[in-house]
Design a protein around this motif. Structure first.
Motif, PDB file in Angstrom:
ATOM      1  N   TYR A  71      51.276  -8.879  -1.206  1.00  0.00           N
ATOM      2  CA  TYR A  71      51.973  -9.249   0.019  1.00  0.00           C
ATOM      3  C   TYR A  71      52.261  -7.984   0.830  1.00  0.00           C
ATOM      4  N   TYR A  72      51.877  -8.031   2.097  1.00  0.00           N
ATOM      5  CA  TYR A  72      52.014  -6.883   2.981  1.00  0.00           C
ATOM      6  C   TYR A  72      52.955  -7.209   4.139  1.00  0.00           C
ATOM      7  N   CYS A  73      53.743  -6.229   4.508  1.00  0.00           N
ATOM      8  CA  CYS A  73      54.598  -6.321   5.688  1.00  0.00           C
ATOM      9  C   CYS A  73      53.878  -5.652   6.849  1.00  0.00           C
ATOM     10  N   GLN A  74      54.004  -6.243   8.024  1.00  0.00           N
ATOM     11  CA  GLN A  74      53.393  -5.693   9.230  1.00  0.00           C
ATOM     12  C   GLN A  74      54.408  -5.659  10.345  1.00  0.00           C
ATOM     13  N   ALA A  75      54.307  -4.614  11.175  1.00  0.00           N
ATOM     14  CA  ALA A  75      55.161  -4.506  12.354  1.00  0.00           C
ATOM     15  C   ALA A  75      54.304  -4.212  13.572  1.00  0.00           C
ATOM     16  N   GLN A  76      54.647  -4.848  14.678  1.00  0.00           N
ATOM     17  CA  GLN A  76      53.991  -4.588  15.956  1.00  0.00           C
ATOM     18  C   GLN A  76      54.979  -3.843  16.846  1.00  0.00           C
ATOM     19  N   TYR A  77      54.646  -2.597  17.148  1.00  0.00           N
ATOM     20  CA  TYR A  77      55.603  -1.732  17.841  1.00  0.00           C
ATOM     21  C   TYR A  77      54.889  -1.028  18.972  1.00  0.00           C
ATOM     22  N   TYR A  78      55.253  -1.383  20.199  1.00  0.00           N
ATOM     23  CA  TYR A  78      54.674  -0.793  21.402  1.00  0.00           C
ATOM     24  C   TYR A  78      53.148  -0.806  21.357  1.00  0.00           C
ATOM     25  N   GLY A  79      52.615  -1.956  21.025  1.00  0.00           N
ATOM     26  CA  GLY A  79      51.168  -2.150  21.060  1.00  0.00           C
ATOM     27  C   GLY A  79      50.410  -1.653  19.850  1.00  0.00           C
ATOM     28  N   LEU A  80      51.114  -1.035  18.919  1.00  0.00           N
ATOM     29  CA  LEU A  80      50.464  -0.560  17.697  1.00  0.00           C
ATOM     30  C   LEU A  80      50.900  -1.410  16.517  1.00  0.00           C
ATOM     31  N   VAL A  81      50.033  -1.428  15.508  1.00  0.00           N
ATOM     32  CA  VAL A  81      50.294  -2.230  14.313  1.00  0.00           C
ATOM     33  C   VAL A  81      50.474  -1.304  13.124  1.00  0.00           C
ATOM     34  N   TYR A  82      51.524  -1.540  12.378  1.00  0.00           N
ATOM     35  CA  TYR A  82      51.840  -0.730  11.195  1.00  0.00           C
ATOM     36  C   TYR A  82      51.902  -1.637   9.975  1.00  0.00           C
ATOM     37  N   TRP A  83      51.472  -1.077   8.842  1.00  0.00           N
ATOM     38  CA  TRP A  83      51.436  -1.826   7.587  1.00  0.00           C
ATOM     39  C   TRP A  83      52.173  -1.090   6.484  1.00  0.00           C
ATOM     40  N   GLY A  84      52.764  -1.866   5.601  1.00  0.00           N
ATOM     41  CA  GLY A  84      53.266  -1.299   4.361  1.00  0.00           C
ATOM     42  C   GLY A  84      52.142  -1.243   3.337  1.00  0.00           C
ATOM     43  N   LYS A  85      52.460  -0.731   2.154  1.00  0.00           N
ATOM     44  CA  LYS A  85      51.442  -0.580   1.114  1.00  0.00           C
ATOM     45  C   LYS A  85      51.282  -1.825   0.258  1.00  0.00           C
ATOM     46  N   GLY A  86      52.186  -2.761   0.396  1.00  0.00           N
ATOM     47  CA  GLY A  86      52.069  -4.030  -0.301  1.00  0.00           C
ATOM     48  C   GLY A  86      52.846  -4.096  -1.597  1.00  0.00           C
ATOM     49  N   THR A  87      53.143  -5.320  -2.001  1.00  0.00           N
ATOM     50  CA  THR A  87      53.804  -5.578  -3.277  1.00  0.00           C
ATOM     51  C   THR A  87      53.123  -6.782  -3.923  1.00  0.00           C
ATOM     52  N   LEU A  88      52.860  -6.675  -5.215  1.00  0.00           N
ATOM     53  CA  LEU A  88      52.097  -7.707  -5.919  1.00  0.00           C
ATOM     54  C   LEU A  88      53.002  -8.829  -6.395  1.00  0.00           C
ATOM     55  N   VAL A  89      52.590 -10.042  -6.086  1.00  0.00           N
ATOM     56  CA  VAL A  89      53.260 -11.244  -6.589  1.00  0.00           C
ATOM     57  C   VAL A  89      52.269 -11.996  -7.469  1.00  0.00           C
ATOM     58  N   THR A  90      52.685 -12.245  -8.698  1.00  0.00           N
ATOM     59  CA  THR A  90      51.844 -12.984  -9.635  1.00  0.00           C
ATOM     60  C   THR A  90      52.591 -14.223 -10.082  1.00  0.00           C
ATOM     61  N   VAL A  91      51.992 -15.380  -9.863  1.00  0.00           N
ATOM     62  CA  VAL A  91      52.597 -16.648 -10.263  1.00  0.00           C
ATOM     63  C   VAL A  91      51.777 -17.203 -11.422  1.00  0.00           C
ATOM     64  N   SER A  92      52.373 -17.160 -12.595  1.00  0.00           N
ATOM     65  CA  SER A  92      51.626 -17.560 -13.792  1.00  0.00           C
ATOM     66  C   SER A  92      52.599 -17.941 -14.894  1.00  0.00           C
ATOM     67  N   SER A  93      52.171 -18.876 -15.729  1.00  0.00           N
ATOM     68  CA  SER A  93      52.981 -19.251 -16.890  1.00  0.00           C
ATOM     69  C   SER A  93      52.554 -18.452 -18.115  1.00  0.00           C
TER      70      SER A  93
END
Length: 115
Positions: free
Chosen positions: A93-115
């Motif tokens: 899962y990645y976070c994104q921000a739109q700031y003054y016409g530019l796009v920025y990304w985080g490095k992400g965090t893993l979500v695992t859904v499993s039994s």
């Protein structure tokens, strides 16, 4: 510039909940929109939820009714509350921000859904 740092990922059983957080390096009051994307192995990165500076929200069909995006301007964070998780929600899962016409990304965090 905006630096974004995601947190809160991990392993959860189907039907469980997780809360992701994205911390921004500057006031989110000035950020036009922020969103959460996810990318599963071998698949493209998809938008799942977004929120703008007026706190208007938008959700992808796959998460509508289960996920909630919110923003806290006092902490400069955007959160994603994920309920009723399914194995198909497994992704980075990645976070994104739109700031003054530019796009920025985080490095992400893993979500695992499993039994």
């Amino acid at each position: 510039q905006v630096q974004l740092v995601e947190s809160g990922g991990g392993l959860v059983q189907p039907g469980g909940s997780l809360r992701l957080s994205c911390a921004a390096s500057r006031s989110i009051d000035n950020i036009a929109a922020m969103g959460w994307f996810r990318q599963a192995p071998g698949k493209q990165r998809d938008l799942i939820a977004s929120i703008n500076s007026n706190s208007a929200t938008n959700y992808g069909d796959s998460v509508k009714g289960r996920f909630t995006i919110s923003r806290d301007t006092t902490k400069n964070t955007v959160s994603l509350q994920m309920n009723s998780l399914k194995p198909e929600d497994t992704a980075v899962y990645y976070c994104q921000a739109q700031y003054y016409g530019l796009v920025y990304w985080g490095k992400g965090t893993l979500v695992t859904v499993s039994s």
